[in-house]
Design a protein around this motif. Structure first.
Motif, PDB file in Angstrom:
ATOM      1  N   ARG A  96       0.830  -1.196   0.000  1.00  0.00           N
ATOM      2  CA  ARG A  96       0.000   0.000   0.000  1.00  0.00           C
ATOM      3  C   ARG A  96       0.867   1.249   0.000  1.00  0.00           C
ATOM      4  O   ARG A  96       1.848   1.347   0.735  1.00  0.00           O
ATOM      5  N   GLY A  97       0.457   2.210  -0.818  1.00  0.00           N
ATOM      6  CA  GLY A  97       1.216   3.453  -0.918  1.00  0.00           C
ATOM      7  C   GLY A  97       1.339   4.179   0.402  1.00  0.00           C
ATOM      8  O   GLY A  97       2.394   4.767   0.701  1.00  0.00           O
ATOM      9  N   ASP A  98       0.284   4.155   1.215  1.00  0.00           N
ATOM     10  CA  ASP A  98       0.347   4.828   2.516  1.00  0.00           C
ATOM     11  C   ASP A  98       1.399   4.196   3.415  1.00  0.00           C
ATOM     12  O   ASP A  98       2.096   4.891   4.161  1.00  0.00           O
ATOM     13  N   ASP A  99       1.508   2.870   3.374  1.00  0.00           N
ATOM     14  CA  ASP A  99       2.517   2.190   4.180  1.00  0.00           C
ATOM     15  C   ASP A  99       3.916   2.522   3.688  1.00  0.00           C
ATOM     16  O   ASP A  99       4.845   2.742   4.484  1.00  0.00           O
ATOM     17  N   VAL A 100       4.100   2.546   2.378  1.00  0.00           N
ATOM     18  CA  VAL A 100       5.395   2.916   1.813  1.00  0.00           C
ATOM     19  C   VAL A 100       5.786   4.321   2.257  1.00  0.00           C
ATOM     20  O   VAL A 100       6.917   4.563   2.693  1.00  0.00           O
ATOM     21  N   ALA A 101       4.858   5.261   2.163  1.00  0.00           N
ATOM     22  CA  ALA A 101       5.136   6.644   2.570  1.00  0.00           C
ATOM     23  C   ALA A 101       5.482   6.716   4.052  1.00  0.00           C
ATOM     24  O   ALA A 101       6.389   7.473   4.451  1.00  0.00           O
ATOM     25  N   GLU A 102       4.781   5.938   4.882  1.00  0.00           N
ATOM     26  CA  GLU A 102       5.060   5.944   6.318  1.00  0.00           C
ATOM     27  C   GLU A 102       6.458   5.418   6.614  1.00  0.00           C
ATOM     28  O   GLU A 102       7.204   5.998   7.421  1.00  0.00           O
ATOM     29  N   LEU A 103       6.835   4.343   5.945  1.00  0.00           N
ATOM     30  CA  LEU A 103       8.167   3.782   6.163  1.00  0.00           C
ATOM     31  C   LEU A 103       9.263   4.730   5.692  1.00  0.00           C
ATOM     32  O   LEU A 103      10.294   4.902   6.362  1.00  0.00           O
ATOM     33  N   LEU A 104       9.053   5.363   4.544  1.00  0.00           N
ATOM     34  CA  LEU A 104      10.040   6.325   4.043  1.00  0.00           C
ATOM     35  C   LEU A 104      10.193   7.496   5.009  1.00  0.00           C
ATOM     36  O   LEU A 104      11.316   7.968   5.266  1.00  0.00           O
ATOM     37  N   ALA A 105       9.080   7.970   5.566  1.00  0.00           N
ATOM     38  CA  ALA A 105       9.135   9.082   6.515  1.00  0.00           C
ATOM     39  C   ALA A 105       9.857   8.684   7.795  1.00  0.00           C
ATOM     40  O   ALA A 105      10.663   9.456   8.345  1.00  0.00           O
ATOM     41  N   LEU A 106       9.590   7.477   8.284  1.00  0.00           N
ATOM     42  CA  LEU A 106      10.269   7.007   9.496  1.00  0.00           C
ATOM     43  C   LEU A 106      11.769   6.879   9.259  1.00  0.00           C
ATOM     44  O   LEU A 106      12.586   7.210  10.130  1.00  0.00           O
ATOM     45  N   ALA A 107      12.145   6.392   8.071  1.00  0.00           N
ATOM     46  CA  ALA A 107      13.563   6.249   7.758  1.00  0.00           C
ATOM     47  C   ALA A 107      14.239   7.607   7.636  1.00  0.00           C
ATOM     48  O   ALA A 107      15.356   7.813   8.137  1.00  0.00           O
ATOM     49  N   GLU A 108      13.572   8.553   6.980  1.00  0.00           N
ATOM     50  CA  GLU A 108      14.170   9.891   6.848  1.00  0.00           C
ATOM     51  C   GLU A 108      14.348  10.540   8.211  1.00  0.00           C
ATOM     52  O   GLU A 108      15.360  11.221   8.463  1.00  0.00           O
TER      53      GLU A 108
END
Length: 319
Positions: A268-280
């Protein structure tokens, strides 16, 4: 214009891979062409390359993905890169945009360019490198789905992560902590320092203490590697606990049960965005090793096949 890609024509060892030139694809309606700056190399890729699948899935998997070799040909399901061209009816994306995402069963990321649906191309945060963006997604989406959505982990919950130093396991340790859990990690002594740095409260060396021999009970038992039996996992659960079998056999999937979570994580795109934000933000360490360019893919697969992979492996197709 041509590009380089790595093809798998027949199931086999890492040496069977072939780096080849191919025409650069063009995006169709609703698609974008991405110049792949980094692509993950996962256990899922290794299974599709070798034709070795979890118990019970051999024939079914080959019927689904190819009898003698993967129909996809070019493997790799996580990418980070730059939009090179947009197809018709695409809005919100333009050439030059940095994006990351997952391509699922269509694969295709082990190449210099990949055509992907615009819906899976998620904006990459500026402060996150391409290797980290591509590396965090495979294990991250699996761990997030099972911990948050299937096990419903809540603050104060206790979590046992078996295989804590791999792609899924290292993400599970960190995301369990982010969700408020207390983590006991199982891995080799060589990786103890890593998993403790990732947030585990305690580390168990499986060479010294087999998981099946533990007497404690946990709210979530998360088996990230597939070597914990259903019976042993259930025995380790608290009364309302959930057993996560991230690498389940066909029998375990069919049996299911209220307290057993199996299957595949949705992309899911929302999950991908959440993971990218947490990593950043520095809250989620992708634990990435860059093995080289496309020609280094056999080396990456040898690490995976030998059981020596730590965290996530990434190749840089343009190198």
């Amino acid at each position: 214009m041509e590009m380089r890609q790595v093809r798998v024509e027949r199931y086999g060892p890492p040496e069977a891979l072939a780096v080849a030139d191919a025409p650069t694809p063009r995006p169709g309606r609703g698609e974008v062409l991405v110049r792949v700056e980094a692509a993950g190399v996962s256990m899922g890729d290794a299974r599709m390359r070798s034709g070795r699948f979890p118990p019970g899935f051999g024939l079914l998997a080959r019927l689904a993905i190819g009898l003698r070799g993967p129909r996809a040909g070019v493997l790799g399901s996580t990418f980070s890169g730059v939009v090179a061209e947009v197809g018709d009816e695409v809005s919100g994306l333009a050439p030059g945009d940095e994006v990351a995402g997952m391509t699922g069963v269509r694969m295709g990321c082990h190449a210099e360019y990949a055509v992907v649906p615009a819906t899976v191309a998620v904006p990459k945060p500026a402060g996150l490198s391409h290797p980290d963006a591509a590396g965090v997604l495979f294990g991250g989406t699996t761990a997030l789905y099972f911990l948050r959505d299937r096990a419903s982990l809540r603050p104060g919950g206790t979590v046992l992560v078996n295989g804590a130093s791999g792609s899924v396991g290292s993400a599970a340790v960190q995301l369990a902590v982010i969700l408020g859990g207390t983590v006991t990690a199982v891995c080799s002594a060589a990786n103890r320092e890593l998993v403790m740095r990732l947030g585990a409260q305690r580390c168990i060396d499986y060479h010294q203490t087999p998981v099946a021999g533990l007497t404690e009970r946990f709210d979530v038992v998360f088996d990230a590697v597939g070597n914990l039996s259903r019976a042993d996992g259930l025995r380790l659960l608290s009364p309302d606990g959930v057993l996560v079998l991230a690498v389940a056999s066909l029998l375990d999937m069919v049996r299911g049960g209220r307290r057993v979570a199996t299957g595949s994580a949705p992309e899911r795109g929302d999950d991908v965005a959440e993971l990218l934000a947490l990593a950043e933000a520095g809250r989620l360490d992708p634990v990435v090793t860059v093995v080289g360019g496309l020609s280094a893919l056999p080396d990456a697969y040898r690490l995976i096949d030998g059981g020596h992979k730590v965290g996530n492996l990434v190749v840089l197709p343009g190198r």
